[in-house]
Design an enzyme around this catalytic site. Structure first.
Site, PDB file in Angstrom:
ATOM      1  N   HIS A  21       3.260  13.683  -3.014  1.00 12.95           N
ATOM      2  CA  HIS A  21       4.703  13.572  -2.742  1.00 12.95           C
ATOM      3  C   HIS A  21       5.309  12.414  -3.533  1.00 12.95           C
ATOM      4  O   HIS A  21       4.620  11.726  -4.297  1.00 12.95           O
ATOM      5  CB  HIS A  21       4.967  13.451  -1.242  1.00 12.95           C
ATOM      6  CG  HIS A  21       4.249  12.305  -0.590  1.00 12.95           C
ATOM      7  ND1 HIS A  21       4.491  10.999  -0.907  1.00 12.95           N
ATOM      8  CD2 HIS A  21       3.280  12.285   0.372  1.00 12.95           C
ATOM      9  CE1 HIS A  21       3.729  10.211  -0.174  1.00 12.95           C
ATOM     10  NE2 HIS A  21       2.966  10.966   0.608  1.00 12.95           N
ATOM     11  N   HIS A  24       3.597   8.931  -3.527  1.00 11.77           N
ATOM     12  CA  HIS A  24       2.430   8.843  -4.417  1.00 11.77           C
ATOM     13  C   HIS A  24       2.907   8.655  -5.856  1.00 11.77           C
ATOM     14  O   HIS A  24       2.381   7.845  -6.613  1.00 11.77           O
ATOM     15  CB  HIS A  24       1.606  10.133  -4.349  1.00 11.77           C
ATOM     16  CG  HIS A  24       0.999  10.404  -3.005  1.00 11.77           C
ATOM     17  ND1 HIS A  24       1.053  11.637  -2.401  1.00 11.77           N
ATOM     18  CD2 HIS A  24       0.300   9.609  -2.159  1.00 11.77           C
ATOM     19  CE1 HIS A  24       0.425  11.591  -1.242  1.00 11.77           C
ATOM     20  NE2 HIS A  24      -0.040  10.365  -1.062  1.00 11.77           N
ATOM     21  N   CYS A 130      -6.330   6.035  14.665  1.00 14.24           N
ATOM     22  CA  CYS A 130      -5.245   6.834  14.094  1.00 14.24           C
ATOM     23  C   CYS A 130      -5.791   7.510  12.836  1.00 14.24           C
ATOM     24  O   CYS A 130      -6.118   6.830  11.855  1.00 14.24           O
ATOM     25  CB  CYS A 130      -4.044   5.963  13.749  1.00 14.24           C
ATOM     26  SG  CYS A 130      -2.817   6.882  12.790  1.00 14.24           S
ATOM     27  N   CYS A 133      -3.745   6.851   9.575  1.00 15.68           N
ATOM     28  CA  CYS A 133      -4.033   5.579   8.888  1.00 15.68           C
ATOM     29  C   CYS A 133      -5.506   5.444   8.562  1.00 15.68           C
ATOM     30  O   CYS A 133      -5.893   4.545   7.826  1.00 15.68           O
ATOM     31  CB  CYS A 133      -3.692   4.376   9.767  1.00 15.68           C
ATOM     32  SG  CYS A 133      -1.969   4.181  10.154  1.00 15.68           S
ATOM     33  N   CYS A 147       1.200   5.021  17.022  1.00 15.90           N
ATOM     34  CA  CYS A 147       1.073   4.283  15.761  1.00 15.90           C
ATOM     35  C   CYS A 147       2.441   4.284  15.076  1.00 15.90           C
ATOM     36  O   CYS A 147       3.066   5.339  14.946  1.00 15.90           O
ATOM     37  CB  CYS A 147       0.042   4.971  14.863  1.00 15.90           C
ATOM     38  SG  CYS A 147       0.119   4.410  13.159  1.00 15.90           S
ATOM     39  N   HIS A 150       2.670   6.546  12.085  1.00 17.08           N
ATOM     40  CA  HIS A 150       2.553   7.981  12.361  1.00 17.08           C
ATOM     41  C   HIS A 150       3.027   8.304  13.775  1.00 17.08           C
ATOM     42  O   HIS A 150       2.232   8.744  14.607  1.00 17.08           O
ATOM     43  CB  HIS A 150       1.091   8.439  12.162  1.00 17.08           C
ATOM     44  CG  HIS A 150       0.584   8.148  10.792  1.00 17.08           C
ATOM     45  ND1 HIS A 150      -0.106   7.007  10.465  1.00 17.08           N
ATOM     46  CD2 HIS A 150       0.703   8.863   9.640  1.00 17.08           C
ATOM     47  CE1 HIS A 150      -0.393   7.024   9.169  1.00 17.08           C
ATOM     48  NE2 HIS A 150       0.081   8.131   8.656  1.00 17.08           N
ATOM     49  N   LYS A 300      13.145   7.711   6.739  1.00 17.83           N
ATOM     50  CA  LYS A 300      11.826   8.085   6.257  1.00 17.83           C
ATOM     51  C   LYS A 300      11.829   9.589   5.924  1.00 17.83           C
ATOM     52  O   LYS A 300      12.386  10.383   6.683  1.00 17.83           O
ATOM     53  CB  LYS A 300      10.816   7.783   7.371  1.00 17.83           C
ATOM     54  CG  LYS A 300       9.386   7.878   6.912  1.00 17.83           C
ATOM     55  CD  LYS A 300       8.424   7.501   8.024  1.00 17.83           C
ATOM     56  CE  LYS A 300       7.019   7.903   7.585  1.00 17.83           C
ATOM     57  NZ  LYS A 300       5.983   7.555   8.482  1.00 17.83           N
ATOM     58  N   LYS A 303       8.601  16.137   6.692  1.00 19.31           N
ATOM     59  CA  LYS A 303       8.748  17.586   6.628  1.00 19.31           C
ATOM     60  C   LYS A 303       9.538  18.092   7.828  1.00 19.31           C
ATOM     61  O   LYS A 303      10.346  19.006   7.709  1.00 19.31           O
ATOM     62  CB  LYS A 303       7.369  18.244   6.594  1.00 19.31           C
ATOM     63  CG  LYS A 303       6.745  18.124   5.226  1.00 19.31           C
ATOM     64  CD  LYS A 303       5.488  18.963   5.100  1.00 19.31           C
ATOM     65  CE  LYS A 303       4.746  18.572   3.834  1.00 19.31           C
ATOM     66  NZ  LYS A 303       3.329  18.425   3.995  1.00 19.31           N
TER      67      LYS A 303
HETATM   68  N1  MSP Z   1      -6.288   6.629   0.727  1.00 16.35           N
HETATM   69  C1  MSP Z   1      -5.533   5.508   1.139  1.00 16.35           C
HETATM   70  C2  MSP Z   1      -5.587   4.408   0.102  1.00 16.35           C
HETATM   71  C3  MSP Z   1      -6.957   3.945  -0.261  1.00 16.35           C
HETATM   72  S1  MSP Z   1      -6.907   2.733  -1.509  1.00 16.35           S
HETATM   73  C4  MSP Z   1      -8.448   2.148  -1.608  1.00 16.35           C
HETATM   74  C5  MSP Z   1      -4.083   5.923   1.368  1.00 16.35           C
HETATM   75  N2  MSP Z   1      -3.709   7.095   0.822  1.00 16.35           N
HETATM   76  S2  MSP Z   1      -2.228   7.723   0.939  1.00 16.35           S
HETATM   77  O1  MSP Z   1      -2.290   8.969   0.228  1.00 16.35           O
HETATM   78  O2  MSP Z   1      -1.842   7.778   2.297  1.00 16.35           O
HETATM   79  O3  MSP Z   1      -1.263   6.740   0.235  1.00 16.35           O
HETATM   80  C6  MSP Z   1      -1.452   6.391  -1.121  1.00 16.35           C
HETATM   81  C7  MSP Z   1      -0.408   5.385  -1.576  1.00 16.35           C
HETATM   82  O4  MSP Z   1       0.884   6.000  -1.531  1.00 16.35           O
HETATM   83  C8  MSP Z   1      -0.341   4.154  -0.680  1.00 16.35           C
HETATM   84  O5  MSP Z   1      -0.285   2.974  -1.435  1.00 16.35           O
HETATM   85  C9  MSP Z   1       0.929   4.348   0.099  1.00 16.35           C
HETATM   86  O6  MSP Z   1       1.556   3.159   0.443  1.00 16.35           O
HETATM   87  C10 MSP Z   1       1.778   5.117  -0.908  1.00 16.35           C
HETATM   88  N3  MSP Z   1       2.854   5.844  -0.243  1.00 16.35           N
HETATM   89  C11 MSP Z   1       2.735   6.832   0.688  1.00 16.35           C
HETATM   90  N4  MSP Z   1       3.991   7.179   1.115  1.00 16.35           N
HETATM   91  C12 MSP Z   1       4.915   6.419   0.490  1.00 16.35           C
HETATM   92  C13 MSP Z   1       6.323   6.410   0.423  1.00 16.35           C
HETATM   93  N5  MSP Z   1       7.098   7.189   1.162  1.00 16.35           N
HETATM   94  N6  MSP Z   1       6.904   5.576  -0.464  1.00 16.35           N
HETATM   95  C14 MSP Z   1       6.170   4.808  -1.333  1.00 16.35           C
HETATM   96  N7  MSP Z   1       4.852   4.817  -1.302  1.00 16.35           N
HETATM   97  C15 MSP Z   1       4.193   5.461  -0.288  1.00 16.35           C
HETATM   98  O7  MSP Z   1      -3.350   5.180   1.982  1.00 16.35           O
END
Ligand code: MSP
Length: 496
Positions: A21, A24, A130, A133, A147, A150, A300, A303
């Protein structure tokens, strides 16, 4: 032999339980900007990203879809890769934690190092977990029993025998490390938040799960009834991706910047350096914590609410460089930001079409009308100092993790060049006076190509091409050659 400064930047590795998304995308883009900026300075850069493929979240999603966890991660990690390609993210390594050859030996090695330091012990434990997380939660961390990352998601109660990591043993050392900026956390608000967490009552953390409950993970060395906790496994990617447990590790470590979102700062600012200290490995230099992307109202994205922006469709609609530009310029890198499509369109038309696109096309038109080659000239002293100032400011802003301000400095330089054209009125000039202005335009556009490359690399390449250059110049490259034949092409952007 000339040796270049090394720069190792990492992002969080994403959970591939669903499609990628905007959040990421944003993070990988920030790291892409940073690594391209350092490449422009002539440094030797290694940018690593990847997918975090173990843990309960993956296991449960696979179960719900009726496929194996491996099938799930094989399918989805490919989608992340494709998605980053679409955004022109230029990473050097994409690590997958299910990759036994690359990742597992290093995780086992680190586990054994923690054990050797006496930092792992087994105890029976009961707590709320959770899955979102992938983290245990104490009562004080919950908001009305939920949480805060979430809300609405049920917490699992876990009761089992686990290995624990003696985090509490490292509290004082971590405080010193972070307070002194030896491990430099930016923004300062994130640093302060971590310090106040550390000055509270830090507890040891569960570092494994029973294999009966969670069979999907890396087995604990010497105890195959347990799998290593997904975060202990995942954090180690920063080492294994560059050879830890295999070879070549020393070339890149320590990481120069770990770039992550604020929801996972504790794992990176506390657990991770503690693990490294325990294993007697140098700690990373910097941790940069970005904010969350919200919808245009500041809500935030979710979906259920139906306000999720699909970045792939934005790229399709507006073009990759418009989306990159918007995300890097309009959203503050070190705070939460709101994504507004309306603002994207306004900026596209004024800052990309007018300021940049028109500058290139009107400059090349003039050069074309007057022989089509770069004439003799010298860079105007005001333009030269404005470029130098821009580079200095950009460096300061980048080092302070204020990328939005850095991008704004680049566009200030573009505006200065536009002002130069308006002031010199080349359409009223001829002969030597005209040549001098045309030379200045060509050389300024060369500088602009090098400056915008970290933000909009495809456009930077197009500018270089139309100027008759072989590739995008680096910051330190020499001036455009007199006589270079320009190759005027299409307008860089079309108005929306
Ligand atoms: N798998 C763990 C990270 C492990 S690192 C050793 C994780 N994955 S995640 O897919 O949930 O998130 C990946 C990254 O995307 C995180 O740094 C997270 O902060 C970032 N983001 C997820 N949603 C976000 C937004 N809405 N906005 C900006 N970044 C966000 O956490």
């Amino acid at each position: 032999m000339i040796t270049f400064k090394k720069f190792y930047v990492t992002t969080a590795i994403d959970y591939p339980n669903a499609d990628p998304h905007l959040g990421h995308a944003y993070e990988k883009l920030l790291a892409d900007f940073l690594s391209r900026y350092h490449r422009q300075k002539g440094e030797n850069v290694f940018y690593q990203t990847g997918t975090d493929e173990h843990g309960s979240k993956i296991f449960q999603t696979a179960e719900n879809e009726g496929i194996s966890p491996l099938e799930l991660v094989d399918r989805n990690s490919g989608r992340f890769k494709e998605f980053y390609k679409l955004l022109n993210i230029q990473y050097d390594n994409f690590i997958r934690t299910s990759d036994k050859e690359v990742h597992w030996a290093g995780v086992e090695k680190l586990w054994k190092a923690l054990d050797k330091s006496g930092d792992l012990y087994k105890k029976s434990y009961k707590a709320k977990y959770c899955v979102g997380c992938e983290s245990f939660k104490t009562e004080s961390e919950l908001d009305n029993g939920e949480c805060s990352n979430h809300p609405g998601k049920e917490l699992t109660v876990v009761e089992e025998d686990n290995y624990f990591f003696r985090l509490s043993r490292y509290t004082a050392r971590l405080i010193k490390l972070i307070e002194s900026d030896e491990y430099r956390i930016r923004p300062v608000s994130a640093k302060n938040e971590i310090l106040s967490f550390l000055k509270d009552d830090v507890k040891d953390i569960s570092f494994s799960r029973s294999r009966d409950r969670l069979p999907w993970g890396i087995p604990v060395p010497g105890d195959s009834d347990q799998v290593i906790y997904v975060w202990a496994d995942a954090l180690t990617n920063y080492l294994t991706g560059i050879g830890y447990g295999r070879s070549g590790f020393g070339k890149w470590w320590p990481a120069d910047v770990h770039l992550i979102g604020k929801d996972i700062s504790r794992f990176h600012a506390v657990y991770w350096p503690a693990m490294l200290i325990s294993a007697n490995i140098e700690t990373p230099r910097e941790l940069w914590v970005h904010g969350m992307i919200k919808d245009f109202r500041g809500k935030k994205m979710s979906k259920t609410v139906g306000n999720v922006i699909a970045p792939a469709s934005q790229v399709k609609q507006y073009g990759v460089d418009s989306v990159r530009y918007y995300l890097l310029r309009a959203l503050p890198s070190n705070q939460d930001g709101n994504y507004s499509e309306e603002d994207l369109v306004v900026r596209h038309n004024s800052e990309l079409v007018n300021n940049l696109g028109n500058l290139l096309s009107r400059s090349l038109n003039l050069i074309e009308k007057n022989g089509g080659k770069v004439p003799i000239g010298n860079l105007d002293s005001a333009l030269k100092s404005s470029h130098r100032r821009a580079l200095e400011k950009i460096e300061e802003y980048v080092d302070d993790f204020e990328f939005h301000h850095a991008v704004s400095e680049i566009w200030k330089f573009i505006s200065t060049v536009n002002e130069y054209v308006d002031e010199k009125k080349p359409w009223e000039l001829s002969g030597k006076a005209l040549d001098v202005v045309l030379y200045n335009l060509a050389e300024s556009l060369r500088l602009i190509s090098s400056l915008v490359y970290p933000v909009i690399p495809g456009t930077a390449e197009e500018i270089a091409k139309q100027l008759g250059l072989k590739s995008v110049p680096k910051f330190g490259d020499s001036a455009i050659e007199i006589g270079t034949k320009i190759k005027k092409g299409e307008h860089l952007f079309s108005r929306i």
